[in-house]
Design an enzyme around this catalytic site. Structure first.
Site, PDB file in Angstrom:
ATOM      1  N   HIS A  72      52.542  37.989  44.727  1.00  0.00           N
ATOM      2  CA  HIS A  72      51.183  38.429  44.395  1.00  0.00           C
ATOM      3  C   HIS A  72      50.223  37.969  45.491  1.00  0.00           C
ATOM      4  O   HIS A  72      50.160  36.793  45.815  1.00  0.00           O
ATOM      5  CB  HIS A  72      50.755  37.846  43.044  1.00  0.00           C
ATOM      6  N   TYR A 200      42.480  37.258  34.682  1.00  0.00           N
ATOM      7  CA  TYR A 200      41.875  36.159  33.914  1.00  0.00           C
ATOM      8  C   TYR A 200      40.597  36.725  33.286  1.00  0.00           C
ATOM      9  O   TYR A 200      39.742  37.250  33.999  1.00  0.00           O
ATOM     10  CB  TYR A 200      41.512  34.991  34.830  1.00  0.00           C
ATOM     11  N   PRO A 292      46.886  24.952  31.514  1.00  0.00           N
ATOM     12  CA  PRO A 292      47.611  25.945  32.320  1.00  0.00           C
ATOM     13  C   PRO A 292      46.720  26.934  33.071  1.00  0.00           C
ATOM     14  O   PRO A 292      47.238  27.757  33.816  1.00  0.00           O
ATOM     15  CB  PRO A 292      48.484  26.670  31.286  1.00  0.00           C
ATOM     16  N   LYS A 296      49.250  25.177  37.456  1.00  0.00           N
ATOM     17  CA  LYS A 296      49.605  24.055  38.331  1.00  0.00           C
ATOM     18  C   LYS A 296      50.723  23.138  37.801  1.00  0.00           C
ATOM     19  O   LYS A 296      51.284  22.347  38.561  1.00  0.00           O
ATOM     20  CB  LYS A 296      48.364  23.186  38.599  1.00  0.00           C
ATOM     21  N   TYR A 384      44.236  27.706  44.349  1.00  0.00           N
ATOM     22  CA  TYR A 384      45.139  28.498  43.512  1.00  0.00           C
ATOM     23  C   TYR A 384      46.518  28.635  44.165  1.00  0.00           C
ATOM     24  O   TYR A 384      47.542  28.503  43.503  1.00  0.00           O
ATOM     25  CB  TYR A 384      44.548  29.881  43.224  1.00  0.00           C
TER      26      TYR A 384
END
Ligand SMILES: Cc1cc2nc3c(=O)[nH]c(=O)nc-3n(C[C@H](O)[C@H](O)[C@H](O)COP(=O)(O)OP(=O)(O)OC[C@H]3O[C@@H](n4cnc5c(N)ncnc54)[C@H](O)[C@@H]3O)c2cc1C
Length: 389
Positions: A72, A200, A292, A296, A384
């Site tokens: 991704h 998200y 979550p 990580k 990220y």
């Protein structure tokens, strides 16, 4: 039995450590309280940082990950009803991989079996002794018989509810904790994902996450109350609530179907420090938990194992303990960065009713800044995809 390293727990941290030690010619045993099938049946993380992929390569178990994992280059945030893409690759030069923790575990277990490495599943009443001196000892029961393992080091890879951290004298360890006032209700279903990339969602009804494990298996989450019970959520009720939090384009593309797993996970930030107590070294969830939201948890387990395997290999190859002495400090520096980022993502995207309209305005201002400042977007992307080891 005598081994060089006794590893407690066959989650990702224990298995990855076992594999790296095996490749370095270090004799280790893994003691796991559950059965192999039970460990493989746990549905957990699914986003791997590039550094973790490199760890899998070093461990010589990345074949299937490269063949089946999905690379991704970015993800989307749906905020105030509009979608915005975070271009991870463009901002950081790095990507993330979607590959389930279950598959990571399966690949590592297969390598362990192929190598004939020692693993005891369903080891009961594991207890650890003598780690503050020079002769650590692990005791366990298997099929009603007591066993003892003498070793040089104990690796506590036994997760948040394990036995290793509670075996440390209370005065020697400091705990830091933040428990969030909500949980995530997660559903796994054999339906194609709603989008190529993760979405998200920050919505006035609460957070949601559209994630996946493959092109045919989706993982969706919605923020829920801590008092909620899984039994109170039919599949239909879950899909309806997810639709309420999605945009019209998302609703139109959403494919629903029967859940193959449904669970509620509370959200917590937690660190116990230090991570070394004489010849006991903690790694992964045994020493820290992140909510979550930042993806990580699994990745931190991998970075701990990087530092721990490096330290043990140095010890056995050269007799030096420089890396062992630096272990806790090196891990904790990266852990606290990941704690900060996971806490920040959680605060940015979830509904905190107690924060009122001021809190919601702060989230909107923060998000506006991410969208309009390349520096802010880069900070998000860098964290990220994972900070370097
Ligand atoms: C429900 C849930 C959902 C999650 N979802 C995500 C996510 O979406 N994204 C993300 O990044 N992270 C997620 N995580 C976090 C991630 O899965 C963990 O960070 C990761 O599993 C840590 O690996 P570990 O090997 O350190 O610990 P674990 O995976 O917990 O493994 C520890 C092992 O030790 C064994 N053990 C425990 N006690 C003993 C004992 N006394 N004796 C012997 N063995 C013992 C356990 O059975 C287990 O196999 C989730 C975690 C949970 C619990």
């Amino acid at each position: 039995m005598r081994v060089q390293v006794a590893i407690i727990g066959s989650g990702p941290s224990g298995l990855l450590l076992g594999q790296l030690l095996h490749l370095a010619g270090i004799d280790a045993i893994i003691l796991e309280q559950r059965s192999q099938e039970y460990v493989l049946g746990r549905i957990r993380a699914g986003v791997l940082e590039q550094c973790m992929v490199e760890m899998m390569e070093r461990a010589q178990v990345a074949g299937r990950l490269h063949a089946e994992g999905l690379v991704h280059h970015g993800f989307e945030i749906l905020f105030g009803g509009k979608r915005h893409r975070i271009d991870l690759h463009g901002l950081s030069g790095k990507d993330v991989w979607v590959y389930g923790q279950t598959e990571v575990t399966r690949d590592l277990m297969a390598a362990r079996t192929a190598a004939g490495a020692k693993t005891v599943y369903e080891a009961e009443n594991v207890s650890i002794h003598g780690f503050e001196g020079t002769k650590p000892l692990v005791r366990y029961t298997k099929d009603g018989k007591q066993h003892e393992v003498e070793c040089d080091f104990i690796a506590g890879c036994d997760g948040f509810h394990g036995v290793c951290r509670p075996s440390v004298p209370p005065g020697a360890i400091t705990e830091h904790e933040r428990v969030y006032p909500f949980g995530w209700l997660g559903v796994l279903a054999d339906v194609p994902p709603v989008s190529e990339e993760l979405i998200y969602v920050s919505h006035e009804r609460g957070f949601a996450l559209c994630s996946m494990r493959s092109r045919t298996r989706s993982r969706y989450y919605i923020q829920c109350s801590l008092e909620d019970q899984v039994e109170n959520w039919s599949d239909d009720a879950f899909w309806e609530e997810l639709k309420r939090r999605l945009d019209p384009a998302g609703v139109a593309r959403l494919v629903t179907g029967p859940s193959i797993e449904k669970s509620i996970a509370p959200l917590r930030s937690y660190v116990a420090e230090p991570m070394r107590f004489g010849r006991l070294l903690l790694a992964g969830d045994a020493s820290h938990i992140v909510p979550p939201t930042g993806a990580k948890g699994l990745n931190l387990a991998a970075s701990d194992v990087h530092y721990l395997s490096t330290a043990l290999i140095e010890h056995y190859r050269t007799g030096r303990n420089t890396e062992l002495d630096a272990y806790s400090g090196k891990c904790l520096r990266r852990i606290w960065q990941a704690e900060r980022f996971s806490w920040w993502m959680t605060n940015l995207l979830h509904l905190f009713p107690e924060n009122g309209s001021f809190g919601r305005k702060m989230q909107a201002a923060e998000f506006d800044y991410v969208l309009t400042s390349r520096a802010a977007a880069t900070a998000l992307a860098e964290n990220y995809v994972g900070l370097p080891y």
